[in-house]
Design a protein around this motif. Structure first.
Motif, PDB file in Angstrom:
ATOM      1  N   SER A  28       0.833  -1.210   0.000  1.00 41.86           N
ATOM      2  CA  SER A  28       0.000   0.000   0.000  1.00 41.86           C
ATOM      3  C   SER A  28       0.864   1.255   0.000  1.00 41.86           C
ATOM      4  O   SER A  28       0.545   2.247  -0.664  1.00 41.86           O
ATOM      5  CB  SER A  28      -0.935   0.012   1.215  1.00 41.86           C
ATOM      6  OG  SER A  28      -0.199  -0.062   2.424  1.00 41.86           O
ATOM      7  N   GLU A  42      -9.090   5.082   5.036  1.00 39.40           N
ATOM      8  CA  GLU A  42      -9.026   5.455   3.625  1.00 39.40           C
ATOM      9  C   GLU A  42      -8.919   6.966   3.442  1.00 39.40           C
ATOM     10  O   GLU A  42      -8.293   7.449   2.503  1.00 39.40           O
ATOM     11  CB  GLU A  42     -10.261   4.920   2.896  1.00 39.40           C
ATOM     12  CG  GLU A  42     -10.267   3.397   2.745  1.00 39.40           C
ATOM     13  CD  GLU A  42     -11.535   2.878   2.112  1.00 39.40           C
ATOM     14  OE1 GLU A  42     -12.481   3.692   1.922  1.00 39.40           O
ATOM     15  OE2 GLU A  42     -11.610   1.669   1.799  1.00 39.40           O
ATOM     16  N   GLN A  55     -12.377   1.375   8.606  1.00 41.03           N
ATOM     17  CA  GLN A  55     -11.950   1.342   7.218  1.00 41.03           C
ATOM     18  C   GLN A  55     -12.107   2.698   6.540  1.00 41.03           C
ATOM     19  O   GLN A  55     -11.208   3.182   5.845  1.00 41.03           O
ATOM     20  CB  GLN A  55     -12.742   0.279   6.451  1.00 41.03           C
ATOM     21  CG  GLN A  55     -12.284   0.094   5.009  1.00 41.03           C
ATOM     22  CD  GLN A  55     -10.859  -0.434   4.916  1.00 41.03           C
ATOM     23  OE1 GLN A  55     -10.430  -1.221   5.757  1.00 41.03           O
ATOM     24  NE2 GLN A  55     -10.123  -0.007   3.910  1.00 41.03           N
ATOM     25  N   THR A  56     -13.257   3.337   6.732  1.00 42.59           N
ATOM     26  CA  THR A  56     -13.516   4.630   6.090  1.00 42.59           C
ATOM     27  C   THR A  56     -12.530   5.685   6.560  1.00 42.59           C
ATOM     28  O   THR A  56     -11.980   6.454   5.760  1.00 42.59           O
ATOM     29  CB  THR A  56     -14.952   5.097   6.386  1.00 42.59           C
ATOM     30  OG1 THR A  56     -15.875   4.109   5.920  1.00 42.59           O
ATOM     31  CG2 THR A  56     -15.235   6.423   5.686  1.00 42.59           C
TER      32      THR A  56
END
Length: 258
Positions: free
Chosen positions: A25, A102, A98-99
């Protein structure tokens, strides 16, 4: 750059960085920023991660076959239970954070810090703690499995290498090199397949399938398989630390000179 070559290069990068302790990533972040690659559709996520999952299945086919053929044995049942326990922290992070990750995770200082800390970690020898790396895969304890799983959950941040942190954690918990690598990727496989399943359901399948995706899949599968075999060899030869010479300067650059 032509989209065909972008896909091919993205596949190579994904296959190499997914398993080597240098953070896939983090490097995809640098790829998009420094080389101004266009952001690939979610279909590419499915294709690339499907390829790396297949690499794990191929390299650890004997271990997976052994597990599937001995499901009735107590030690196999306990090992599967330990894998599930190790996955629990990652599931929690995925469901609740997760949000936020991100939106906030992809920043220079976070990626740089991840590279730097991962590089420093690779230089920590188990002998420093007077450990004998003798434990087989079946001998991993439930607390140790949870700790490795917790570390895997923390490495969702870009720059923090999942393989680097989980393999090193396994070694520091007394696993022999083969067992440390095997457990690391046994818990990575369902994590990768799970993330693919979530993306697949979110977008309703693979849309816009193209020849470029075939190139990307092939590149990711071949490079992923080779890099995974390299990881096994370097950990057994106690040369995993060599990647630290690359990560530490890269992390310092992002933190202090970028």
């Amino acid at each position: 750059m032509n989209i065909k070559w972008e896909g091919l290069f993205s596949g190579l990068l994904q296959g190499i960085t997914e398993f080597l302790p240098i953070s896939s990533s983090g490097h995809l972040f640098l790829l998009e920023r420094w080389l101004q690659f266009s952001e690939n559709p979610l279909s590419f996520f499915l294709v690339l991660h499907g390829a790396t999952a297949l690499s794990i299945i191929l390299v650890f086919s004997k271990d997976l076959t052994k597990l599937s053929l001995s499901l009735q044995k107590k030690e196999t049942f306990l090992l599967i239970l330990k894998i599930l326990i190790a996955l629990f922290p990652l599931i929690v992070v995925g469901l609740f954070f997760q949000t936020t990750l991100e939106k906030e995770g992809f920043q220079d200082w976070i990626v740089g810090l991840g590279f730097l800390l991962t590089g420093l970690l690779l230089f920590v020898p188990p002998s420093l703690f007077k450990l004998r790396l003798t434990k087989e895969l079946k001998e991993i304890s439930f607390p140790a499995a949870f700790i490795i799983g917790l570390i895997q959950a923390l490495t969702v941040l870009p720059g923090f290498s999942r393989s680097g942190w989980t393999i090193t954690a396994g070694l520091l918990l007394g696993l022999n090199p083969r067992a440390a690598v095997t457990f690391s990727f046994l818990i990575a496989l369902p994590a990768i397949l799970g993330s693919c399943a979530v993306v697949f359901l979110q977008q309703g399948g693979i849309s816009g399938f193209s020849g470029e995706m075939i190139w990307a899949f092939t590149a990711a599968f071949i490079s992923g398989t080779l890099s995974l075999l390299l990881v096994l060899k370097l950990v057994q030869q106690k040369k995993f630390y060599l990647f630290g010479f690359y990560l530490i300067p890269l992390g310092c650059y992002l933190l202090f000179f970028n």
